[in-house]
Design an enzyme around this catalytic site. Structure first.
Site, short mmCIF file in Angstrom:
data_model
loop_
_atom_site.label_atom_id
_atom_site.label_comp_id
_atom_site.label_asym_id
_atom_site.label_seq_id
_atom_site.Cartn_x
_atom_site.Cartn_y
_atom_site.Cartn_z
N ARG A 5 27.98 -0.93 85.59
CA ARG A 5 27.64 0.56 85.63
C ARG A 5 28.60 1.36 84.78
NH1 ARG A 5 29.12 2.29 90.55
NH2 ARG A 5 28.28 4.12 90.17
N LYS B 91 36.79 -6.77 93.84
CA LYS B 91 35.30 -6.74 93.52
C LYS B 91 34.58 -7.95 93.17
CE LYS B 91 32.01 -4.18 90.78
NZ LYS B 91 31.64 -2.83 89.84
N ARG C 63 37.46 5.34 95.34
CA ARG C 63 38.70 4.28 95.35
C ARG C 63 38.99 4.68 97.00
NH1 ARG C 63 37.49 2.10 91.95
NH2 ARG C 63 38.20 1.91 89.85
C1 BTN Z 1 28.91 -2.97 87.83
O1 BTN Z 1 29.49 -2.41 87.06
O2 BTN Z 1 29.19 -2.91 89.12
C2 BTN Z 1 27.38 -3.58 87.78
C3 BTN Z 1 27.44 -4.94 87.00
C4 BTN Z 1 26.30 -5.54 86.99
C5 BTN Z 1 26.19 -6.86 85.99
C6 BTN Z 1 24.70 -7.52 86.13
S1 BTN Z 1 25.05 -9.11 85.34
C7 BTN Z 1 23.30 -9.40 85.18
C8 BTN Z 1 22.72 -8.00 84.84
N1 BTN Z 1 22.91 -7.96 83.47
C9 BTN Z 1 23.87 -7.04 82.92
O3 BTN Z 1 23.88 -6.95 81.84
N2 BTN Z 1 24.32 -6.46 84.01
C10 BTN Z 1 23.75 -6.79 85.12
#
Ligand code: BTN
Length: 311
Positions: free
Chosen positions: A108, A173, A306
């Site tokens: 994100r 996380k 946070r």
């Molecule tokens: C976050 O930052 O919290 C979200 C992370 C999301 C990761 C997943 S892994 C599968 C899908 N492909 C990606 O490139 N990102 C999401």
């Protein structure tokens, strides 16, 4: 369908061993896949559980409707499953894409998602929903809630959410959700729900993560194939549920998942920060922050949250 441009690597993953070839050794080093070289053969790290189409499908089948056009793919190596599904999902199709390894995993707010080979879960599900796009604020929260349900059912009873949809276990996380949209078209909005969950991290990869993290292996022995199948099934149901009813019905349940409900938190927006009590969310999925003098509403795309104790 399994997609792997390297036949010797595929054979090693499926059979557990393969005669050593310079190319195979190079691939194993490059992708940092654990193995033992026994001279006449290479043996894969026995703790690795490669994705298996049959096992995943057996968990997933009930969630698919026979009239639906389903594209199901497992990549042994890909840039980003989200990027791939976003570019390729077609109207009327349900596209489920898993990968063992992502070289350009997206997180994100423009962050990277560290995606080492074979021990974690990288899943993207794409489809078209009715929209309009403005109604989609709650989707990312609902997906987080359903992902927590699956993890709790599998035995991780302490998993919860940090707004909007970070999966948190033991203050670290455990996973994250990235929802991306195609532009609105006549027949609806193309949506991709991407989920990453840490099952195991080694020190090398963990050192690249710039926040507290956790992984399921410290708590229980979880099959990646079972998790992949069950999570896919639940997220497909969630997308249908959301298409029919939106998020409104689930608003009141959010606080059951919110690990920081009623606690003092700090919300950061660029160089600004706001301190207040986490009062949950509004009908659009915005965070309600009670500063004592005013109830602020914060949009997930713009801020990060946070707990005050981590600050
Ligand atoms: C976050 O930052 O919290 C979200 C992370 C999301 C990761 C997943 S892994 C599968 C899908 N492909 C990606 O490139 N990102 C999401």
């Amino acid at each position: 369908m399994i997609i792997n441009p390297f036949p010797e690597l595929e054979e090693l993953l499926v059979n557990g061993s393969h005669p050593p070839t310079p190319r195979l050794l190079h691939l194993l080093e490059e992708m940092q896949i654990g193995y033992k070289d026994l001279g006449d053969k290479i043996v894969i790290d026995p703790s690795l559980e490669p994705f298996d189409e049959t096992k995943i499908m057996s968990e997933l089948l009930d969630a698919l409707s026979p009239s639906e056009s389903v594209r199901f793919e497992i990549y042994r190596d890909i840039g980003s499953t989200n990027e791939h599904v976003l570019a390729n999902v077609e109207y009327g199709q349900l596209y489920i894409c898993l990968a063992e390894h992502q070289t350009a995993g997206r997180g994100r707010r423009g962050r990277r998602w560290i995606s080492p080979f074979g021990h974690n879960l990288y899943l993207s599900i794409g489809c078209y929903l009715q929209g309009p796009l403005e109604a989609f604020g709650g989707l990312s929260l609902l997906v987080g809630m359903r992902a927590v349900d699956v993890l709790r059912e599998l035995g991780l009873s302490d998993v919860g959410l940090k707004w909007p949809n970070d999966l948190i276990l033991d203050r670290g996380k455990l996973g994250g959700i990235l929802i991306e949209f195609k532009s609105q078209e006549d027949h609806g909005v193309g949506v991709v729900v991407g989920t990453g969950i840490n099952l195991r991290m080694n020190d090398h990869h963990a050192s690249q993560i710039d926040q507290n993290w956790s992984a399921t292996e410290s708590y229980l022995n979880l099959s990646r194939n079972v998790l992949a199948g069950r999570l896919s099934a639940r997220l497909i149901e969630t997308l249908r549920e959301f298409d029919r009813h939106g998020f409104g019905n689930y608003l009141s349940r959010w606080q059951d998942y919110n690990l920081f409900a009623g606690q003092e938190v700090i919300v950061k927006r660029g160089s600004e920060h706001f301190i207040g009590i986490d009062r949950g969310i509004d009908e659009k999925g915005n965070l309600l922050l009670d500063t004592g003098s005013v109830m602020q509403r914060h949009n997930a795309g713009e801020v990060s949250l946070r707990p005050i104790s981590d600050h």
